[in-house]
Design a protein around this motif. Structure first.
Motif, PDB file in Angstrom:
ATOM      1  N   ALA A   1       0.828  -1.209   0.000  1.00  0.00           N
ATOM      2  CA  ALA A   1       0.000   0.000   0.000  1.00  0.00           C
ATOM      3  C   ALA A   1       0.862   1.259   0.000  1.00  0.00           C
ATOM      4  N   ALA A   2       1.943   1.262   0.782  1.00  0.00           N
ATOM      5  CA  ALA A   2       2.825   2.432   0.826  1.00  0.00           C
ATOM      6  C   ALA A   2       3.497   2.660  -0.517  1.00  0.00           C
ATOM      7  N   ASP A   3       3.800   1.586  -1.221  1.00  0.00           N
ATOM      8  CA  ASP A   3       4.406   1.707  -2.541  1.00  0.00           C
ATOM      9  C   ASP A   3       3.446   2.362  -3.531  1.00  0.00           C
ATOM     10  N   GLN A   4       2.159   2.066  -3.416  1.00  0.00           N
ATOM     11  CA  GLN A   4       1.184   2.562  -4.384  1.00  0.00           C
ATOM     12  C   GLN A   4       0.655   3.961  -4.052  1.00  0.00           C
TER      13      GLN A   4
ATOM     14  N   SER B   1       3.274   2.951  10.764  1.00  0.00           N
ATOM     15  CA  SER B   1       4.339   2.442   9.893  1.00  0.00           C
ATOM     16  C   SER B   1       4.976   3.546   9.070  1.00  0.00           C
ATOM     17  N   THR B   2       4.143   4.408   8.454  1.00  0.00           N
ATOM     18  CA  THR B   2       4.688   5.482   7.619  1.00  0.00           C
ATOM     19  C   THR B   2       5.311   6.588   8.451  1.00  0.00           C
ATOM     20  N   GLY B   3       4.985   6.633   9.731  1.00  0.00           N
ATOM     21  CA  GLY B   3       5.564   7.661  10.603  1.00  0.00           C
ATOM     22  C   GLY B   3       6.706   7.152  11.456  1.00  0.00           C
ATOM     23  N   THR B   4       7.162   5.908  11.195  1.00  0.00           N
ATOM     24  CA  THR B   4       8.245   5.333  11.995  1.00  0.00           C
ATOM     25  C   THR B   4       9.481   5.040  11.157  1.00  0.00           C
ATOM     26  N   ILE B   5       9.297   4.439   9.968  1.00  0.00           N
ATOM     27  CA  ILE B   5      10.434   4.154   9.097  1.00  0.00           C
ATOM     28  C   ILE B   5      10.204   4.811   7.740  1.00  0.00           C
TER      29      ILE B   5
ATOM     30  N   ARG C   1       9.793   5.582   3.724  1.00  0.00           N
ATOM     31  CA  ARG C   1       8.959   4.915   2.721  1.00  0.00           C
ATOM     32  C   ARG C   1       9.779   3.883   1.945  1.00  0.00           C
ATOM     33  N   ASP C   2      11.019   4.208   1.615  1.00  0.00           N
ATOM     34  CA  ASP C   2      11.857   3.267   0.863  1.00  0.00           C
ATOM     35  C   ASP C   2      12.072   1.972   1.640  1.00  0.00           C
ATOM     36  N   LEU C   3      12.357   2.086   2.931  1.00  0.00           N
ATOM     37  CA  LEU C   3      12.567   0.899   3.753  1.00  0.00           C
ATOM     38  C   LEU C   3      11.279   0.097   3.871  1.00  0.00           C
ATOM     39  N   LEU C   4      10.153   0.811   3.979  1.00  0.00           N
ATOM     40  CA  LEU C   4       8.865   0.136   4.157  1.00  0.00           C
ATOM     41  C   LEU C   4       8.477  -0.652   2.911  1.00  0.00           C
ATOM     42  N   ILE C   5       8.602  -0.036   1.726  1.00  0.00           N
ATOM     43  CA  ILE C   5       8.120  -0.707   0.512  1.00  0.00           C
ATOM     44  C   ILE C   5       9.042  -1.837   0.065  1.00  0.00           C
ATOM     45  N   ASN C   6      10.285  -1.815   0.517  1.00  0.00           N
ATOM     46  CA  ASN C   6      11.217  -2.869   0.120  1.00  0.00           C
ATOM     47  C   ASN C   6      11.298  -4.007   1.136  1.00  0.00           C
TER      48      ASN C   6
END
Length: 764
Positions: A41-44, A247-251, A253-258
């Motif tokens: 979802a964060a990637d999109q 999630s989006t406020g802790t790490i 976006r690049d780390l999250l989507i990968n």
């Protein structure tokens, strides 16, 4: 005499309460989605993907309202498939049936790949290893459902409770560690992409549909079904939004989507404690993810088999697929077919995001048609459609119209490859209807009636005094019904009746109506038994209705019928033997005796000629239910023109002279007899009184009862569940007296102790 609609009109027992139904839905929704989808979802859509989850929740709430009305109006196994098939006809039913089956299989493959990904935390492996792990677990779950392991239902509840706790802790720590700077631009790709992402993540919201597929088994559906569905939508919606926020406020976006294990990566930030080389916070989320993905896939495989059966019942799908296993009593072919497709999807290396979106596509099509179905059913208003829950007037038809438009809007925003696969699944449903189902289907849609509605009414022919009689043995059936009829005649106000009940028990993994379809021998025996009941009742000049039930537990089914019928009495047969192991009187008798809210009469039948006939005695003691026993004995004696004796035993000291105090003993006994007779509503000429002097109450009382053909005794139990259900003396009389013995109690209004409630809850 009123009769049942006919032998073979079996109904399904309602074994699921609010909590069970809620956890069934929640267990599917809090699965791989909340653990795997944050990265996709964060990637999109970036941080705005939390809005996508909110949109998914709103669309699901609209669908849940429409489904709740349809499910309480047509509580049948099959859920959305059945409602659409009934309202719109087999053409659309075939589309929805194949769509739901396909959606559940794609969703299960998605869950299994999520399972494999999270295992990499403990066992580092590449994409091939993830696929192998997913294949192995999918095969295990298929085998579990094939064999029909009963414990999976209880395990599901434990898993769901654990997951909710883990996620709440995750959110709490996340809010404490939230950093707005980490989130960056909230909506980097625009609102159109947010809407498209709602389609990707919608697979997480199909859980409440699992509740609808079990509608036939939900107790008090007017309350529990809509509440459980709405709660199963609201709870994960709030959790998903907050998990994405954290999630989006802790790490980054690049780390999250990968990340293959996004929530574990986030949790690692909260915890600096390590154990055996693993971050404790991350490990906790991995354990939760593994449990969730397994739980979700298991529930989906179970639901897929039930959709298969519902299609087979309507002849849209071949019943060969729904054959029930001779030993395990599970729909093994449907389970194997479902598991086989899941394994194939994993082996073909279909992208995990595509699996999620195809499942979402299938269910969005389904819910779009569900909204149409509720409008059709409202307009057609067939005689068998009487929903206990209706969409409130201010919200109708706003809810179904908005729901339809929202589903269609999301479908048009999805990726082209997903739309193509989804259209292929719809095409399979259409082709199957044209080539197979059209000439075989037994159902017709109600579109015509919706255009020109003709409301119908159904008369209610129920009596005023009602006795429920569970029957299972043709040898004893007629005598039990005769005794019940004697009681009904004595209490009638011109319109009494009997309700004869027979229950077929079915294992957890098998849809109740599915086992029924393939248990010809048991179903025929049930039909014959209830037909015999109707014939017997005809000779007794009493009204009768028969209820053929298929359920998980005979005791629960009987209790539900007692409540549903607002019964005045339940009369059960008993062998007279006590079990000192799992149950006191028997696995079916114990719960009914303990929990029925009306009079309970337990009958041990003696030899011919002593079954509520001849010389009849009732023990007139100090027990709270002695008047009930006296009244029951009078009913039997009156119906059989027998003699009634109210017998009281007075304990005396055998060291005294025989004549000393004799008058006092006799006077005390007579006073008790008269008190019991008055409480039972008996006149002095209705009975004879007898006082028995006793030095050993049990021995002397049993000796005095030997000359009677039938004995009625009132329950004395007032203690905990560890004691005898009716009391030690009544149950001793029941097991030792050779003639017929009826043990009776009246309604018990006293609240259950904590121990009793816990034991009741833990009973299977």
């Amino acid at each position: 005499m009123s009769e049942a609609e006919g032998a073979g009109d079996q109904e399904l027992a309602r074994d699921l309460g609010f909590l069970e139904a809620y956890t069934i839905g929640l267990g599917t929704m809090i699965g791989a989605g909340i653990f795997v989808l944050p990265s996709i979802a964060a990637d999109q859509a970036g941080p705005a993907s939390m809005v996508s989850f909110a949109i998914g929740g709103i669309v699901s709430l609209l669908a849940a309202l429409s489904l709740s009305e349809l499910a309480t109006g047509m509580p049948r196994a099959g859920g959305s498939y059945y409602y659409v098939n009934r309202a719109l006809g087999p053409f659309f039913g075939s589309i929805v049936g194949w769509g739901m089956w396909g959606g559940l299989m794609f969703a299960s493959a998605f869950y299994m790949l999520g399972f494999g990904r999270y295992l990499t935390f403990f066992l580092p492996m590449g994409a091939t290893g993830v696929a192998i792990a997913a294949l192995v677990m999918a095969a295990i779950l298929t085998l579990v459902n094939y064999v029909g392991v009963k414990e999976t239902g209880a395990l599901q509840n434990v898993i769901v409770i654990a997951l909710v706790g883990i996620i709440i802790v995750f959110i709490a720590f996340g809010l404490l560690n939230y950093d707005a700077a980490t989130m960056g631009e909230f909506n980097p790709f625009g609102w159109a992409q947010v809407a498209a992402t709602a389609g990707t993540i919608y697979v997480t919201f199909i859980g409440f549909e699992v509740i609808a597929t079990s509608a036939e088994e939900i107790k008090n559906p007017s309350r529990n079904l809509p509440l459980s569905m709405l709660a199963a939508v609201v709870t994960p919606t709030l959790m998903y939004v907050l998990v994405m926020f954290v999630s989006t406020g802790t790490i980054s976006r690049d780390l999250l989507i990968n990340s293959r294990i996004p929530v574990a990566e986030v949790a690692a930030v909260f915890s600096d404690i390590s154990l055996a080389g693993f971050n404790v916070g991350a490990a906790a989320m991995v354990v939760g993810a593994v449990l969730a993905t397994v739980s979700s896939a298991n529930a989906s495989i179970l639901s897929a088999a039930r959709v298969n059966f519902a299609m087979g019942r309507d002849r849209i799908l071949t019943n060969w697929l729904n054959q029930v296993h001779d030993t395990f009593r599970t729909p093994y072919r449907a389970i194997l077919a479902t598991g086989g497709v899941i394994l194939l999807l994993i082996a073909l290396n279909v992208e995990i995001g595509t699996l999620a979106e195809v499942a979402s596509f299938s269910y969005l099509v389904t819910y779009a048609l569900v909204h149409v179905a509720v409008v059709v059913m409202r307009r057609a208003d067939p005689s068998d459609y009487d929903p206990a829950f209706r969409i409130p007037d201010p919200l109708y038809p706003v809810v179904p119209v908005l729901g339809l438009l929202a589903c269609v809007a999301i479908l048009f925003q999805m990726d082209l490859v997903v739309q193509v696969i989804g259209v292929v699944i719809v095409g399979v449903g259409i082709a199957w209807y044209v080539l197979y189902a059209r000439s075989r289907s037994r159902t017709e849609g109600l579109m015509g009636e919706a255009i020109s509605p003709e409301p119908a009414t159904v008369p209610d022919g129920r009596g005023t005094y009602r006795v429920v009689v569970p029957v299972s043995n043709p040898v004893t059936e007629s005598d039990l019904l005769r005794l019940a009829a004697a009681s009904a005649h004595a209490n009638e106000d011109g319109n009494a009746e009997l309700v004869a009940v027979n229950v077929i028990e079915v294992p957890q993994q098998t849809s109740l109506s599915q086992d029924l379809a393939f248990e010809e021998e048991r179903v025929q025996a049930q039909s014959d038994l209830l037909e015999q009941a109707r014939e017997v009742a005809g000779g007794l000049e009493v009204g009768i209705r028969t209820r053929a039930v298929v359920g998980r537990s005979a005791a629960r089914a009987i209790l539900d019928i007692v409540e549903d019928e607002a019964a005045d009495q339940v009369l059960l047969g008993w062998t007279g033997k006590r079990s000192r192991r799992e149950h006191v009187l028997g696995s079916t008798i114990d719960p009914v005796v303990s929990r029925a809210p009306c009079d309970v009469t337990l009958v041990k039948l003696g030899p011919e000629g002593s079954r509520g006939e001849g010389d009849i005695a009732a023990l007139a003691g100090q027990g709270p239910h002695a008047p009930v026993a006296a009244r029951r004995a009078h009913e039997f004696a009156d119906a059989a023109d027998g003699t009634l004796t109210l017998l009281n035993a007075q304990v005396r000291d055998d060291a005294e002279d025989e004549g000393e105090g004799e008058d006092d003993y006799h006077a005390a006994g007579m006073e008790t007899v008269e008190s019991v007779a008055e409480a039972a509503g008996l006149e002095s000429d209705d009975y004879e009184a007898e006082v028995v002097p006793a030095t050993d109450l049990e021995t002397d009382l049993l000796a005095a009862l030997e000359r009677f053909d039938t004995v009625c005794v009132g329950a004395t139990r007032t203690g905990t569940v560890s004691q005898a259900l009716f009391g030690s003396l009544p149950e001793t009389v029941g097991s030792e007296v050779e003639g017929t013995v009826a043990i009776a109690r009246g309604p018990e209004d006293s609240p259950r102790s904590v121990r009793e409630a816990l034991v009741e809850r833990l009973q299977p």
